[in-house]
Design a protein around this motif. Structure first.
Motif, mmCIF file in Angstrom:
data_model
loop_
_atom_site.group_PDB
_atom_site.id
_atom_site.type_symbol
_atom_site.label_atom_id
_atom_site.label_comp_id
_atom_site.label_asym_id
_atom_site.label_seq_id
_atom_site.Cartn_x
_atom_site.Cartn_y
_atom_site.Cartn_z
ATOM 1 N N LEU A 100 39.470 -37.930 -12.875
ATOM 2 C CA LEU A 100 39.054 -37.798 -11.477
ATOM 3 C C LEU A 100 37.589 -37.409 -11.382
ATOM 4 C CD1 LEU A 100 42.018 -35.635 -10.118
ATOM 5 C CD2 LEU A 100 41.672 -38.091 -9.773
ATOM 6 N N THR A 101 37.016 -37.598 -10.223
ATOM 7 C CA THR A 101 35.709 -37.002 -9.973
ATOM 8 C C THR A 101 35.922 -35.501 -9.795
ATOM 9 O OG1 THR A 101 35.842 -37.167 -7.563
ATOM 10 C CG2 THR A 101 34.906 -39.084 -8.765
ATOM 11 N N PRO A 102 34.956 -34.686 -10.131
ATOM 12 C CA PRO A 102 35.113 -33.253 -9.900
ATOM 13 C C PRO A 102 35.418 -32.927 -8.440
ATOM 14 C CG PRO A 102 33.351 -33.607 -11.451
ATOM 15 C CD PRO A 102 33.744 -34.974 -10.926
ATOM 16 N N GLN A 103 34.803 -33.634 -7.520
ATOM 17 C CA GLN A 103 35.062 -33.398 -6.089
ATOM 18 C C GLN A 103 36.542 -33.609 -5.772
ATOM 19 O OE1 GLN A 103 32.674 -32.252 -4.003
ATOM 20 N NE2 GLN A 103 34.179 -32.035 -2.387
ATOM 21 N N ALA A 104 37.141 -34.658 -6.314
ATOM 22 C CA ALA A 104 38.562 -34.937 -6.061
ATOM 23 C C ALA A 104 39.450 -33.868 -6.697
ATOM 24 C CB ALA A 104 38.929 -36.318 -6.586
ATOM 25 N N ALA A 105 39.094 -33.375 -7.861
ATOM 26 C CA ALA A 105 39.918 -32.372 -8.541
ATOM 27 C C ALA A 105 39.958 -31.052 -7.777
ATOM 28 C CB ALA A 105 39.402 -32.149 -9.959
ATOM 29 N N LEU A 106 38.944 -30.783 -6.976
ATOM 30 C CA LEU A 106 38.927 -29.550 -6.194
ATOM 31 C C LEU A 106 39.994 -29.546 -5.098
ATOM 32 C CD1 LEU A 106 35.091 -28.903 -5.910
ATOM 33 C CD2 LEU A 106 36.781 -27.541 -7.174
ATOM 34 N N ARG A 107 40.658 -30.661 -4.865
ATOM 35 C CA ARG A 107 41.703 -30.736 -3.835
ATOM 36 C C ARG A 107 43.029 -30.136 -4.286
ATOM 37 N NH1 ARG A 107 40.285 -36.956 -2.937
ATOM 38 N NH2 ARG A 107 38.285 -36.674 -1.883
ATOM 39 N N PHE A 108 43.208 -29.927 -5.584
ATOM 40 C CA PHE A 108 44.459 -29.356 -6.077
ATOM 41 C C PHE A 108 44.597 -27.901 -5.665
ATOM 42 C CE2 PHE A 108 44.139 -32.818 -9.232
ATOM 43 C CZ PHE A 108 45.426 -33.324 -9.137
ATOM 44 N N GLU B 270 29.853 -28.478 -14.201
ATOM 45 C CA GLU B 270 29.538 -27.793 -15.459
ATOM 46 C C GLU B 270 30.778 -27.110 -16.025
ATOM 47 O OE1 GLU B 270 24.832 -26.739 -14.839
ATOM 48 O OE2 GLU B 270 26.303 -25.619 -13.656
ATOM 49 N N GLN B 271 31.621 -26.576 -15.152
ATOM 50 C CA GLN B 271 32.866 -25.983 -15.630
ATOM 51 C C GLN B 271 33.753 -27.046 -16.262
ATOM 52 O OE1 GLN B 271 35.595 -24.238 -12.781
ATOM 53 N NE2 GLN B 271 36.597 -23.051 -14.380
ATOM 54 N N VAL B 272 33.833 -28.217 -15.663
ATOM 55 C CA VAL B 272 34.645 -29.300 -16.219
ATOM 56 C C VAL B 272 34.158 -29.635 -17.638
ATOM 57 C CG1 VAL B 272 35.282 -31.748 -16.004
ATOM 58 C CG2 VAL B 272 35.306 -30.265 -13.974
ATOM 59 N N ALA B 273 32.858 -29.735 -17.827
ATOM 60 C CA ALA B 273 32.310 -30.038 -19.157
ATOM 61 C C ALA B 273 32.666 -28.936 -20.153
ATOM 62 C CB ALA B 273 30.797 -30.214 -19.070
ATOM 63 N N ARG B 274 32.615 -27.697 -19.715
ATOM 64 C CA ARG B 274 32.951 -26.560 -20.576
ATOM 65 C C ARG B 274 34.435 -26.579 -20.947
ATOM 66 N NH1 ARG B 274 34.490 -21.860 -18.475
ATOM 67 N NH2 ARG B 274 33.289 -22.005 -16.535
ATOM 68 N N LEU C 267 42.897 -30.904 -15.006
ATOM 69 C CA LEU C 267 43.470 -32.043 -14.274
ATOM 70 C C LEU C 267 42.409 -33.109 -14.021
ATOM 71 C CD1 LEU C 267 45.749 -30.078 -11.808
ATOM 72 C CD2 LEU C 267 46.515 -31.651 -13.616
ATOM 73 N N CYS C 268 41.190 -32.698 -13.767
ATOM 74 C CA CYS C 268 40.075 -33.635 -13.591
ATOM 75 C C CYS C 268 39.921 -34.497 -14.845
ATOM 76 C CB CYS C 268 38.802 -32.836 -13.322
ATOM 77 S SG CYS C 268 37.315 -33.807 -13.056
ATOM 78 N N ILE C 269 40.009 -33.859 -16.005
ATOM 79 C CA ILE C 269 39.886 -34.546 -17.292
ATOM 80 C C ILE C 269 41.096 -35.447 -17.535
ATOM 81 C CG2 ILE C 269 39.820 -34.163 -19.788
ATOM 82 C CD1 ILE C 269 38.304 -31.435 -18.970
ATOM 83 N N ALA C 270 42.285 -34.887 -17.346
ATOM 84 C CA ALA C 270 43.512 -35.635 -17.648
ATOM 85 C C ALA C 270 43.679 -36.866 -16.758
ATOM 86 C CB ALA C 270 44.731 -34.728 -17.508
ATOM 87 N N LEU C 271 43.298 -36.730 -15.508
ATOM 88 C CA LEU C 271 43.485 -37.832 -14.551
ATOM 89 C C LEU C 271 42.228 -38.681 -14.365
ATOM 90 C CD1 LEU C 271 45.590 -35.877 -11.919
ATOM 91 C CD2 LEU C 271 46.394 -37.740 -13.399
#
Length: 190
Positions: free
Chosen positions: A155-163, A119-123, A149-153
């Motif tokens: 990525l799945t939200p789960q993968a973006a949490l690795r940054f 939901e944060q990614v969508a916001r 970064l999730c949007i730019a790349l």
């Protein structure tokens, strides 16, 4: 690159408070790292529009960088609802099954009364769409930068949490007509 947006995303200074706490929006910034603030200030474009989350720590950091940002609610940190103000070790001990279940899938699960990272990614996507062409600075939170970064790349939200996004670090991304470009992530200027 007509219409392109060049984004300097800065994570706010550390919170001046108890480490390991899920801080509320009114938590102040610890602005004692004068060398990093000066180095960041020198690395920012002079003609950029400036944006920030409405949280106190992001506004204080932006002002310490010499910026007067437009406050954008969509750039706020993930809402942790009822867990805001609690330390993670307290929640792990007293939070019961709900806290453990949240961490089994932190991208999709919501804290009680809060929002998921999805939901944060969508916001954040809505907030990024409001940024016009040209250079822009965004003083925001680690979760907001992970969402960007999730949007730019793509990525799945789960993968973006690795940054890892450290306090007072710089992440650079560009929104081009052909898509996104990532220039740097979690860069320390000193």
């Amino acid at each position: 690159m007509e219409g392109a947006a060049f984004l300097w995303l800065i994570r706010h200074a550390p919170v001046d408070g108890v480490a390991g706490t899920i801080h509320a929006d009114d938590a102040p910034a610890d602005l004692r790292d004068h060398a990093q603030l000066a180095a960041l200030r020198q690395s920012l474009p002079r003609d950029a529009t400036s944006h920030a989350s409405p949280a106190r720590r992001t506004v204080e950091t932006a002002r310490a960088l010499g910026l007067e940002p437009k406050l954008v609610a969509e750039f706020g940190e993930q809402d942790f609802g009822a867990w805001t103000g609690w330390r993670h070790d307290q929640l792990a001990a007293d939070g019961g099954e709900t806290y453990a279940q949240f961490w089994s899938d932190p991208a999709r699960r919501r804290p009680p009364g809060g929002e998921s990272f999805e939901e944060q990614v969508a916001r954040v996507r809505r907030g990024l769409a409001r940024i016009g062409p040209g250079p822009a600075t965004l003083v925001v939170h680690s979760g907001t930068i992970r969402a960007a970064l999730c949007i730019a790349l793509d990525l799945t939200p789960q993968a973006a949490l690795r940054f890892v996004i450290d306090p007072l670090s710089l992440t650079r991304i560009d929104r081009l007509a052909s898509g996104w470009r990532v220039v740097s992530v979690n860069q320390r200027m000193v």
